[in-house]
Design a protein around this motif. Structure first.
Motif, mmCIF file in Angstrom:
data_model
loop_
_atom_site.group_PDB
_atom_site.id
_atom_site.type_symbol
_atom_site.label_atom_id
_atom_site.label_comp_id
_atom_site.label_asym_id
_atom_site.label_seq_id
_atom_site.Cartn_x
_atom_site.Cartn_y
_atom_site.Cartn_z
ATOM 1 N N SER A 10 0.994 -1.338 -0.115
ATOM 2 C CA SER A 10 0.095 -0.023 -0.177
ATOM 3 C C SER A 10 0.886 1.433 0.033
ATOM 4 O O SER A 10 2.032 1.262 0.685
ATOM 5 C CB SER A 10 -0.972 0.029 1.127
ATOM 6 N N SER A 11 0.221 2.278 -0.418
ATOM 7 C CA SER A 11 1.026 3.486 -0.652
ATOM 8 C C SER A 11 0.768 4.342 0.531
ATOM 9 O O SER A 11 1.142 5.466 0.646
ATOM 10 C CB SER A 11 1.128 4.171 -1.993
ATOM 11 N N ALA A 12 -0.315 4.082 1.177
ATOM 12 C CA ALA A 12 -0.931 4.889 2.400
ATOM 13 C C ALA A 12 0.211 5.038 3.333
ATOM 14 O O ALA A 12 0.917 4.095 3.600
ATOM 15 C CB ALA A 12 -2.076 4.116 2.765
ATOM 16 N N LYS A 13 0.005 6.073 4.024
ATOM 17 C CA LYS A 13 0.807 6.534 5.263
ATOM 18 C C LYS A 13 -0.100 7.064 6.348
ATOM 19 O O LYS A 13 -0.798 7.813 6.038
ATOM 20 C CB LYS A 13 1.988 7.444 5.043
ATOM 21 N N ILE A 14 0.242 6.581 7.568
ATOM 22 C CA ILE A 14 -0.442 7.218 8.916
ATOM 23 C C ILE A 14 0.646 8.072 9.518
ATOM 24 O O ILE A 14 1.748 7.693 9.830
ATOM 25 C CB ILE A 14 -0.706 6.094 9.663
ATOM 26 N N GLY A 15 0.185 9.316 10.097
ATOM 27 C CA GLY A 15 0.986 10.186 10.624
ATOM 28 C C GLY A 15 0.706 10.508 11.766
ATOM 29 O O GLY A 15 -0.603 10.363 12.220
ATOM 30 N N TYR A 16 1.358 10.463 12.997
ATOM 31 C CA TYR A 16 1.065 10.799 14.340
ATOM 32 C C TYR A 16 1.053 12.273 14.531
ATOM 33 O O TYR A 16 2.167 12.950 14.410
ATOM 34 C CB TYR A 16 2.193 9.878 15.414
ATOM 35 N N VAL A 17 -0.145 12.805 14.871
ATOM 36 C CA VAL A 17 -0.128 14.196 15.197
ATOM 37 C C VAL A 17 -0.041 14.604 16.687
ATOM 38 O O VAL A 17 0.666 15.172 16.804
ATOM 39 C CB VAL A 17 -1.691 14.625 14.668
ATOM 40 N N ASP A 18 -0.873 13.960 17.426
ATOM 41 C CA ASP A 18 -0.717 14.152 18.786
ATOM 42 C C ASP A 18 -1.316 12.993 19.413
ATOM 43 O O ASP A 18 -1.774 11.761 18.765
ATOM 44 C CB ASP A 18 -1.264 15.301 19.602
ATOM 45 N N ASP A 19 -1.592 12.802 20.904
ATOM 46 C CA ASP A 19 -2.097 11.797 21.692
ATOM 47 C C ASP A 19 -3.764 11.308 21.255
ATOM 48 O O ASP A 19 -4.103 10.308 21.456
ATOM 49 C CB ASP A 19 -2.064 11.856 23.269
ATOM 50 N N LEU A 20 -4.172 12.163 20.326
ATOM 51 C CA LEU A 20 -5.509 11.825 20.111
ATOM 52 C C LEU A 20 -5.616 11.882 18.668
ATOM 53 O O LEU A 20 -6.887 11.560 18.179
ATOM 54 C CB LEU A 20 -6.559 13.113 20.733
ATOM 55 N N LYS A 21 -4.863 12.427 17.760
ATOM 56 C CA LYS A 21 -5.209 12.614 16.511
ATOM 57 C C LYS A 21 -4.156 11.911 15.669
ATOM 58 O O LYS A 21 -3.016 11.753 15.911
ATOM 59 C CB LYS A 21 -5.125 13.802 16.177
ATOM 60 N N GLY A 54 -11.288 4.601 12.696
ATOM 61 C CA GLY A 54 -10.534 3.092 12.651
ATOM 62 C C GLY A 54 -9.105 3.600 13.148
ATOM 63 O O GLY A 54 -8.744 2.715 14.124
ATOM 64 N N ARG A 55 -8.554 4.655 12.890
ATOM 65 C CA ARG A 55 -7.298 5.137 13.531
ATOM 66 C C ARG A 55 -7.338 5.182 15.053
ATOM 67 O O ARG A 55 -6.343 5.094 15.819
ATOM 68 C CB ARG A 55 -6.696 6.265 12.717
ATOM 69 N N LYS A 56 -8.544 5.872 15.280
ATOM 70 C CA LYS A 56 -8.740 6.301 16.805
ATOM 71 C C LYS A 56 -8.735 4.986 17.542
ATOM 72 O O LYS A 56 -7.910 4.835 18.667
ATOM 73 C CB LYS A 56 -9.951 7.031 16.933
ATOM 74 N N VAL A 57 -9.411 3.949 17.143
ATOM 75 C CA VAL A 57 -9.580 2.468 17.736
ATOM 76 C C VAL A 57 -8.045 2.116 17.971
ATOM 77 O O VAL A 57 -7.838 1.423 18.929
ATOM 78 C CB VAL A 57 -10.612 1.890 17.238
ATOM 79 N N LEU A 58 -7.489 2.012 16.752
ATOM 80 C CA LEU A 58 -5.988 1.479 16.534
ATOM 81 C C LEU A 58 -5.299 1.760 17.715
ATOM 82 O O LEU A 58 -4.520 1.433 18.336
ATOM 83 C CB LEU A 58 -5.463 1.612 15.034
ATOM 84 N N LEU A 59 -5.174 3.496 17.821
ATOM 85 C CA LEU A 59 -4.202 4.196 18.602
ATOM 86 C C LEU A 59 -4.858 3.784 19.926
ATOM 87 O O LEU A 59 -3.585 3.566 20.914
ATOM 88 C CB LEU A 59 -4.471 5.758 18.198
ATOM 89 N N GLU A 60 -5.894 3.815 20.527
ATOM 90 C CA GLU A 60 -6.212 3.123 21.687
ATOM 91 C C GLU A 60 -5.657 1.894 21.952
ATOM 92 O O GLU A 60 -5.360 1.434 23.188
ATOM 93 C CB GLU A 60 -7.558 3.354 21.963
ATOM 94 N N ASP A 61 -5.818 0.907 21.251
ATOM 95 C CA ASP A 61 -5.318 -0.413 21.325
ATOM 96 C C ASP A 61 -3.684 -0.199 21.705
ATOM 97 O O ASP A 61 -3.047 -1.121 22.250
ATOM 98 C CB ASP A 61 -5.431 -1.281 20.146
ATOM 99 N N ILE A 62 -2.957 0.319 20.907
ATOM 100 C CA ILE A 62 -1.581 0.618 20.979
ATOM 101 C C ILE A 62 -1.315 1.106 22.270
ATOM 102 O O ILE A 62 -0.230 0.700 23.040
ATOM 103 C CB ILE A 62 -1.102 1.362 19.877
ATOM 104 N N ALA A 64 -3.128 0.918 25.154
ATOM 105 C CA ALA A 64 -3.512 -0.164 26.072
ATOM 106 C C ALA A 64 -2.306 -1.264 26.140
ATOM 107 O O ALA A 64 -2.135 -1.700 27.131
ATOM 108 C CB ALA A 64 -4.807 -0.863 25.838
ATOM 109 N N LEU A 65 -2.058 -1.773 25.099
ATOM 110 C CA LEU A 65 -0.900 -2.621 24.805
ATOM 111 C C LEU A 65 0.578 -2.086 25.611
ATOM 112 O O LEU A 65 1.151 -2.493 26.405
ATOM 113 C CB LEU A 65 -0.334 -3.041 23.545
ATOM 114 N N ARG A 66 0.866 -0.867 25.347
ATOM 115 C CA ARG A 66 1.873 -0.145 25.961
ATOM 116 C C ARG A 66 1.857 0.033 27.263
ATOM 117 O O ARG A 66 2.698 -0.444 28.267
ATOM 118 C CB ARG A 66 2.171 1.135 25.298
ATOM 119 N N THR A 67 0.677 0.151 27.998
ATOM 120 C CA THR A 67 0.307 0.304 29.252
ATOM 121 C C THR A 67 0.507 -0.922 29.941
ATOM 122 O O THR A 67 1.148 -0.917 31.161
ATOM 123 C CB THR A 67 -1.194 0.836 29.676
#
Length: 96
Positions: A10-21, A54-62, A64-67
């Motif tokens: 895939s050519s798609a990219k996800i960027g991390y903006v902050d803790d919520l976005k 979808g990205r929000k749920v993924l970020l929440e899972d990550i 939770a895993l880190r915690t």
């Protein structure tokens, strides 16, 4: 996640903006196969991740895993930075 997007071509990219976005960029979306018997995992991954929810749920899972990794002693947390502990480096499977 970007490594997984690359793995499925895939050519798609996800960027991390902050803790919520997060941001999502996909200049050339994957092509859905014409046959019902063909499968292109990039199509489904892109469709899920292009939605902010979808990205929000993924970020929440990550998070939770880190915690869990910190609480279980696999990661050492120093503010926003995390480092692998000896226990993580010696562990073949995370089974705690």
């Amino acid at each position: 996640m970007n490594n997984e997007l690359n793995r499925v071509k895939s050519s798609a990219k996800i960027g991390y903006v902050d803790d919520l976005k997060t941001s999502f960029e996909n200049l050339t979306p994957a092509v859905r196969p014409e046959s019902d018997f063909s499968h292109n995992p990039a199509v489904y991954l892109e469709e899920y991740l292009e939605q902010e929810q979808g990205r929000k749920v993924l970020l929440e899972d990550i998070k939770a895993l880190r915690t869990w990794l910190v609480k279980a002693g696999y990661l050492y947390a120093d503010g926003r930075n995390h480092m692998a502990t000896e226990e993580l480096l010696r562990t073949y499977k995370l089974t705690k």
